[in-house]
Design an enzyme around this catalytic site. Structure first.
Site, mmCIF file in Angstrom:
data_model
loop_
_atom_site.group_PDB
_atom_site.id
_atom_site.type_symbol
_atom_site.label_atom_id
_atom_site.label_comp_id
_atom_site.label_asym_id
_atom_site.label_seq_id
_atom_site.Cartn_x
_atom_site.Cartn_y
_atom_site.Cartn_z
ATOM 1 N N HIS A 131 -8.596 -1.332 5.501
ATOM 2 C CA HIS A 131 -8.924 -2.628 6.106
ATOM 3 C C HIS A 131 -9.506 -3.555 5.036
ATOM 4 O O HIS A 131 -10.371 -3.138 4.260
ATOM 5 C CB HIS A 131 -9.936 -2.431 7.242
ATOM 6 C CG HIS A 131 -10.242 -3.706 7.965
ATOM 7 N ND1 HIS A 131 -9.367 -4.269 8.864
ATOM 8 C CD2 HIS A 131 -11.308 -4.541 7.892
ATOM 9 C CE1 HIS A 131 -9.888 -5.398 9.316
ATOM 10 N NE2 HIS A 131 -11.059 -5.584 8.743
ATOM 11 N N MET A 171 0.812 -2.861 12.244
ATOM 12 C CA MET A 171 0.198 -3.955 12.992
ATOM 13 C C MET A 171 0.171 -3.749 14.507
ATOM 14 O O MET A 171 -0.031 -4.698 15.247
ATOM 15 C CB MET A 171 0.904 -5.275 12.656
ATOM 16 C CG MET A 171 0.832 -5.664 11.184
ATOM 17 S SD MET A 171 -0.842 -5.662 10.534
ATOM 18 C CE MET A 171 -1.444 -7.180 11.251
ATOM 19 N N GLY A 194 -10.956 2.553 18.975
ATOM 20 C CA GLY A 194 -11.336 1.140 18.856
ATOM 21 C C GLY A 194 -10.545 0.425 17.773
ATOM 22 O O GLY A 194 -9.691 1.011 17.096
ATOM 23 N N VAL A 195 -10.825 -0.868 17.630
ATOM 24 C CA VAL A 195 -10.180 -1.655 16.576
ATOM 25 C C VAL A 195 -11.058 -1.616 15.322
ATOM 26 O O VAL A 195 -12.136 -2.231 15.297
ATOM 27 C CB VAL A 195 -9.948 -3.115 17.042
ATOM 28 C CG1 VAL A 195 -9.369 -3.954 15.907
ATOM 29 C CG2 VAL A 195 -9.012 -3.149 18.244
ATOM 30 N N ARG A 200 4.035 1.050 25.741
ATOM 31 C CA ARG A 200 3.459 1.402 24.441
ATOM 32 C C ARG A 200 3.240 2.916 24.305
ATOM 33 O O ARG A 200 3.484 3.513 23.266
ATOM 34 C CB ARG A 200 2.129 0.651 24.295
ATOM 35 C CG ARG A 200 1.656 0.448 22.889
ATOM 36 C CD ARG A 200 0.704 -0.735 22.818
ATOM 37 N NE ARG A 200 -0.430 -0.580 23.714
ATOM 38 C CZ ARG A 200 -1.585 0.012 23.384
ATOM 39 N NH1 ARG A 200 -1.742 0.505 22.187
ATOM 40 N NH2 ARG A 200 -2.569 0.093 24.251
ATOM 41 N N LEU A 222 -2.640 1.616 18.349
ATOM 42 C CA LEU A 222 -2.154 2.942 18.748
ATOM 43 C C LEU A 222 -2.775 3.304 20.089
ATOM 44 O O LEU A 222 -3.978 3.092 20.305
ATOM 45 C CB LEU A 222 -2.535 3.966 17.682
ATOM 46 C CG LEU A 222 -1.801 3.789 16.345
ATOM 47 C CD1 LEU A 222 -2.462 4.621 15.260
ATOM 48 C CD2 LEU A 222 -0.323 4.147 16.486
ATOM 49 N N ASN A 250 0.837 -1.212 0.000
ATOM 50 C CA ASN A 250 0.000 0.000 0.000
ATOM 51 C C ASN A 250 0.864 1.252 0.000
ATOM 52 O O ASN A 250 0.534 2.240 -0.667
ATOM 53 C CB ASN A 250 -0.964 -0.009 1.192
ATOM 54 C CG ASN A 250 -2.192 -0.850 0.913
ATOM 55 O OD1 ASN A 250 -3.085 -0.446 0.185
ATOM 56 N ND2 ASN A 250 -2.213 -2.070 1.458
ATOM 57 N N ASN A 277 -6.825 4.505 7.933
ATOM 58 C CA ASN A 277 -6.410 3.109 7.832
ATOM 59 C C ASN A 277 -7.135 2.454 6.664
ATOM 60 O O ASN A 277 -8.232 2.881 6.283
ATOM 61 C CB ASN A 277 -6.773 2.380 9.134
ATOM 62 C CG ASN A 277 -6.282 0.946 9.147
ATOM 63 O OD1 ASN A 277 -5.178 0.643 8.703
ATOM 64 N ND2 ASN A 277 -7.115 0.032 9.647
HETATM 65 C C1 GRF Z 1 -3.380 -4.795 3.900
HETATM 66 O O1 GRF Z 1 -4.144 -5.897 3.523
HETATM 67 C C2 GRF Z 1 -4.207 -3.876 4.764
HETATM 68 O O2 GRF Z 1 -5.559 -3.923 4.491
HETATM 69 C C3 GRF Z 1 -3.958 -4.376 6.144
HETATM 70 O O3 GRF Z 1 -2.613 -4.798 6.135
HETATM 71 C C4 GRF Z 1 -2.240 -5.183 4.812
HETATM 72 C C5 GRF Z 1 -0.972 -4.467 4.485
HETATM 73 O O4 GRF Z 1 -0.386 -4.890 3.295
HETATM 74 N N1 GRF Z 1 -4.255 -3.335 7.104
HETATM 75 P P1 GRF Z 1 0.855 -4.117 2.697
HETATM 76 O O5 GRF Z 1 1.976 -4.142 3.738
HETATM 77 O O6 GRF Z 1 0.438 -2.721 2.371
HETATM 78 O O7 GRF Z 1 1.247 -4.889 1.487
#
Ligand code: GRF
Length: 208
Positions: A113, A94, A147-148, A69, A97, A18, A111
């Site tokens: 998802h 991952m 939240g998540v 954290r 926060l 991404n 973000n």
């Molecule tokens: C993606 O699938 C995104 O939706 C999730 O983590 C993944 C990241 O992939 N939050 P990349 O590192 O951008 O290839």
């Protein structure tokens, strides 16, 4: 007059596809969007290598380098503010926060998802969608709250589950959709077209 720049800091833990899409589609383009920093919790994240290859400043904030954290997030926040970021872009970051970090960048963290939220929040959203037997899943870009995967939704796009329910095929389709949708959402935000209507459950309005 110097054209205004919309400054992104991207946080990524992994592969960074991404991030790469943002670099290829937005960075240094006519909309004035620039990635001014890439941060990670992982010193060896391939995403950092992609950033260095593009000549972008990087920093890593491994959890073990800090007492807790919140201390880690405070150091990361200082660095992000030092880069004068307009928007913090989570791209496969991952770590959860901490609340003070989210409050400091309220409505300025986004973000992506791999599901149609509020369905399948959290880890392995693609696996959960396959297990649930849905015929359609998709991608969501949203603002980040405490939240998540619960923050206000900016854009969503459906992705059909392949007839043979092959995971690799679905993953590829979802990633391709993420790359397009995330760039689209960031472009809209940079253009000032995205408003958050505050309230008990804030919602997003997009101006034409
Ligand atoms: C993606 O699938 C995104 O939706 C999730 O983590 C993944 C990241 O992939 N939050 P990349 O590192 O951008 O290839």
């Amino acid at each position: 007059m110097t054209p205004e720049t919309f400054r992104l800091v991207v946080l990524a833990s992994g592969t960074g596809s991404n991030l790469q899409a943002i670099l290829d589609r937005l960075h240094g383009g006519p909309e004035g969007i620039r990635v001014v920093g890439v941060g990670s919790d992982k010193v060896g994240a391939p995403a950092l290598e992609r950033a260095r290859n593009a000549g972008i400043e990087t920093a890593s904030f491994p959890r073990e380098g800090y007492s807790d954290r919140e201390a880690r997030d405070a150091a990361m926040a200082e660095w992000i503010e030092g880069r004068r970021a307009d928007l913090v872009v989570l791209a496969g970051y991952m770590q959860l926060l901490s609340a003070p970090f989210v409050a400091r960048f309220r409505n300025r963290i986004v973000n992506v998802h791999p599901a149609l939220l509020p369905r399948f929040p959290g880890l392995d959203a693609i696996g959960h969608a396959l297990d649930a037997g849905v015929e359609t899943t998709g991608v969501t870009v949203h603002f980040v709250d405490e939240g998540v995967d619960t923050g206000p939704v900016i854009l969503q796009r459906e992705v059909p589950v392949p007839a043979d329910r092959d995971r690799a095929l679905l993953e590829a389709a979802i990633h391709a959709t993420e790359h397009a949708l995330y760039s689209e959402a960031i472009r809209m935000i940079a253009a000032g077209r995205v408003r958050i209507d505050a309230g008990d459950r804030p919602t997003v309005a997009v101006d034409d």
